[in-house]
Scaffold this motif. Structure first.
Motif, PDB file in Angstrom:
ATOM      1  N   TRP A 294       0.611  15.674   6.933  1.00 36.71           N
ATOM      2  CA  TRP A 294       0.260  14.901   8.113  1.00 36.71           C
ATOM      3  C   TRP A 294       0.964  15.416   9.353  1.00 36.71           C
ATOM      4  O   TRP A 294       2.116  15.865   9.307  1.00 36.71           O
ATOM      5  N   GLY A 295       0.254  15.297  10.478  1.00 37.56           N
ATOM      6  CA  GLY A 295       0.857  15.522  11.782  1.00 37.56           C
ATOM      7  C   GLY A 295       1.002  14.193  12.498  1.00 37.56           C
ATOM      8  O   GLY A 295       0.883  13.115  11.900  1.00 37.56           O
ATOM      9  N   PHE A 296       1.222  14.251  13.819  1.00 37.54           N
ATOM     10  CA  PHE A 296       1.463  13.038  14.604  1.00 37.54           C
ATOM     11  C   PHE A 296       0.324  12.035  14.478  1.00 37.54           C
ATOM     12  O   PHE A 296       0.552  10.845  14.271  1.00 37.54           O
ATOM     13  N   ALA A 297      -0.899  12.499  14.623  1.00 35.90           N
ATOM     14  CA  ALA A 297      -2.046  11.593  14.624  1.00 35.90           C
ATOM     15  C   ALA A 297      -2.168  10.829  13.312  1.00 35.90           C
ATOM     16  O   ALA A 297      -2.461   9.630  13.301  1.00 35.90           O
ATOM     17  N   GLN A 298      -1.940  11.511  12.182  1.00 41.30           N
ATOM     18  CA  GLN A 298      -2.061  10.841  10.882  1.00 41.30           C
ATOM     19  C   GLN A 298      -0.908   9.875  10.627  1.00 41.30           C
ATOM     20  O   GLN A 298      -1.055   8.883   9.939  1.00 41.30           O
TER      21      GLN A 298
ATOM     22  N   ARG B 170       0.839  -1.202   0.000  1.00 43.22           N
ATOM     23  CA  ARG B 170       0.000   0.000   0.000  1.00 43.22           C
ATOM     24  C   ARG B 170       0.878   1.257   0.000  1.00 43.22           C
ATOM     25  O   ARG B 170       1.678   1.457   0.929  1.00 43.22           O
ATOM     26  N   PRO B 171       0.769   2.104  -1.011  1.00 44.76           N
ATOM     27  CA  PRO B 171       1.618   3.301  -1.066  1.00 44.76           C
ATOM     28  C   PRO B 171       1.143   4.368  -0.089  1.00 44.76           C
ATOM     29  O   PRO B 171      -0.014   4.392   0.335  1.00 44.76           O
ATOM     30  N   ILE B 172       2.079   5.250   0.272  1.00 45.75           N
ATOM     31  CA  ILE B 172       1.742   6.433   1.054  1.00 45.75           C
ATOM     32  C   ILE B 172       1.990   7.635   0.153  1.00 45.75           C
ATOM     33  O   ILE B 172       3.148   8.045  -0.044  1.00 45.75           O
ATOM     34  N   PRO B 173       0.958   8.191  -0.440  1.00 46.82           N
ATOM     35  CA  PRO B 173       1.151   9.319  -1.372  1.00 46.82           C
ATOM     36  C   PRO B 173       1.835  10.500  -0.690  1.00 46.82           C
ATOM     37  O   PRO B 173       1.418  10.929   0.386  1.00 46.82           O
ATOM     38  N   ILE B 174       2.865  11.028  -1.312  1.00 45.87           N
ATOM     39  CA  ILE B 174       3.605  12.133  -0.704  1.00 45.87           C
ATOM     40  C   ILE B 174       2.729  13.377  -0.546  1.00 45.87           C
ATOM     41  O   ILE B 174       2.900  14.154   0.395  1.00 45.87           O
ATOM     42  N   ALA B 175       1.753  13.540  -1.434  1.00 47.42           N
ATOM     43  CA  ALA B 175       0.859  14.699  -1.329  1.00 47.42           C
ATOM     44  C   ALA B 175       0.069  14.657  -0.030  1.00 47.42           C
ATOM     45  O   ALA B 175      -0.243  15.691   0.557  1.00 47.42           O
TER      46      ALA B 175
END
Length: 329
Positions: free
Chosen positions: A240-244, A230-235
């Motif tokens: 993102w902060g800590f929670a994300q 599963r990729p993590i899109p850089i956009a």
């Protein structure tokens, strides 16, 4: 010293332990022997630590006979199928109060501790019927901590109940609280072994080299809990902060550490033209299902089993070669 040292290493990965449990069951099926009868040393981290300890728990000695393992791999697989929901359970109230693990651990410890106590009872690490090493992390002393059956057999101060070792190595930060383990002479505050060695194969290699410095012939079987795709899109990540980041970070750490150890062992134990492989890394791609370590839904467990079955079928020749080596001596 044995002519050939055979090592089994099992990664951490929560409910994804279904995958190495399936692979262990296949090894037992093809060899006609139980895991503890095939390997000289078994290392396991987190969910892999639970599997490792389950594989070396003794059934109880029959008079004049060598002790046998209590569990078959199929029975350890059943732990995930029948107890996964109890381990990864939280009430709606806890979900609200923990803010998705941002303010408190995601799951209470009662579920996982009751399951581990039922599976391991009062069995001690010193009773393991094959050498076992289980990584954890001492958070107050800020140092790795290893449960070792060899040390436990030599010194009672290093002996612990198996259920406590299993609980310590699987105390994943933000998912479960660390565990305090007290001995007469010491006290330990322990968290998940995945903090230092989610893939414990290199720890096992180093342990063997320490015990047998001149050993040359070594066979390592390393079982993964699935390679996330599963990729993590850089956009998305840039905002993102800590929670994300909390949940994706767990997957990133598990994946990155596993791949790093895999690279190191491929350099140390490269394939040669003269003989069969000395290092096997069995690691299916998680092209389907969830890579979350706490998705204990029936659907996800079914998908993890399907992924394992497909991997076994596609790599049957390599698994046959590996099993032939395990039963050669």
């Amino acid at each position: 010293m044995p002519k050939r040292i055979k090592i089994l290493a099992i990664d951490g990965g929560g409910i994804r332990g279904v995958i190495p449990a399936m692979l262990m069951a296949e090894i037992e099926k093809r060899t006609g022997k139980l895991i503890a009868e095939l390997f000289d040393l078994i290392a396991g981290t987190s969910t892999g630590g639970i599997l490792a300890l389950g594989a070396v728990k003794p059934a109880g000695k029959a008079k004049g006979k060598k002790d046998k393992p209590y569990y078959r791999a199929e029975e350890l697989l059943a732990l995930y199928e029948t107890e996964g929901g109890r381990i990864f359970y939280r009430s709606p109230w806890r979900s609200v109060m923990s803010l998705g693990a941002a303010l408190d651990e995601k799951y209470p410890t009662e579920g996982i501790e009751s399951v581990l106590q039922e599976y391991f009872g009062e069995t001690m690490i010193s009773e393991a019927i094959a050498d076992v090493i289980i990584p954890s992390y001492e958070i107050e002393k800020r140092t790795p901590f290893f449960f070792k059956s060899r040390k436990a057999q030599q010194n009672t101060a290093d002996d612990f109940p198996m259920w406590q070792a299993a609980r310590a190595t699987s105390a994943a930060p933000s998912f479960f609280e660390p565990i305090r383990i007290k001995k007469k002479s010491a006290s330990y505050a322990l968290a998940d072994g995945g903090v230092v060695a989610n893939n414990p194969a290199m720890c096992a290699y180093a342990e063997v080299k320490r015990i047998y410095p001149s050993v040359d012939d070594m066979l390592i079987v390393s079982l993964g809990t699935g390679d996330p795709t599963r990729p993590i899109p850089i956009a998305d990540a840039m905002n993102w902060g800590f929670a994300q980041w909390l949940v994706p970070l767990v997957s990133l750490f598990l994946d990155g550490m596993g791949d790093s150890v895999d690279y190191q062992l491929r350099q140390l134990l490269p394939d040669t033209k003269e003989g069969p492989a000395r290092y096997y890394r069995l690691q299916p791609l998680l092209a389907e299902g969830s890579d979350n370590i706490d998705d204990a839904s029936r659907t996800n467990i079914r998908v993890l089993k399907m992924i394992s079955d497909d991997y076994i079928r596609e790599h049957t020749l390599a698994i046959d070669e590996m099993c032939a080596q395990l039963t050669a001596d």
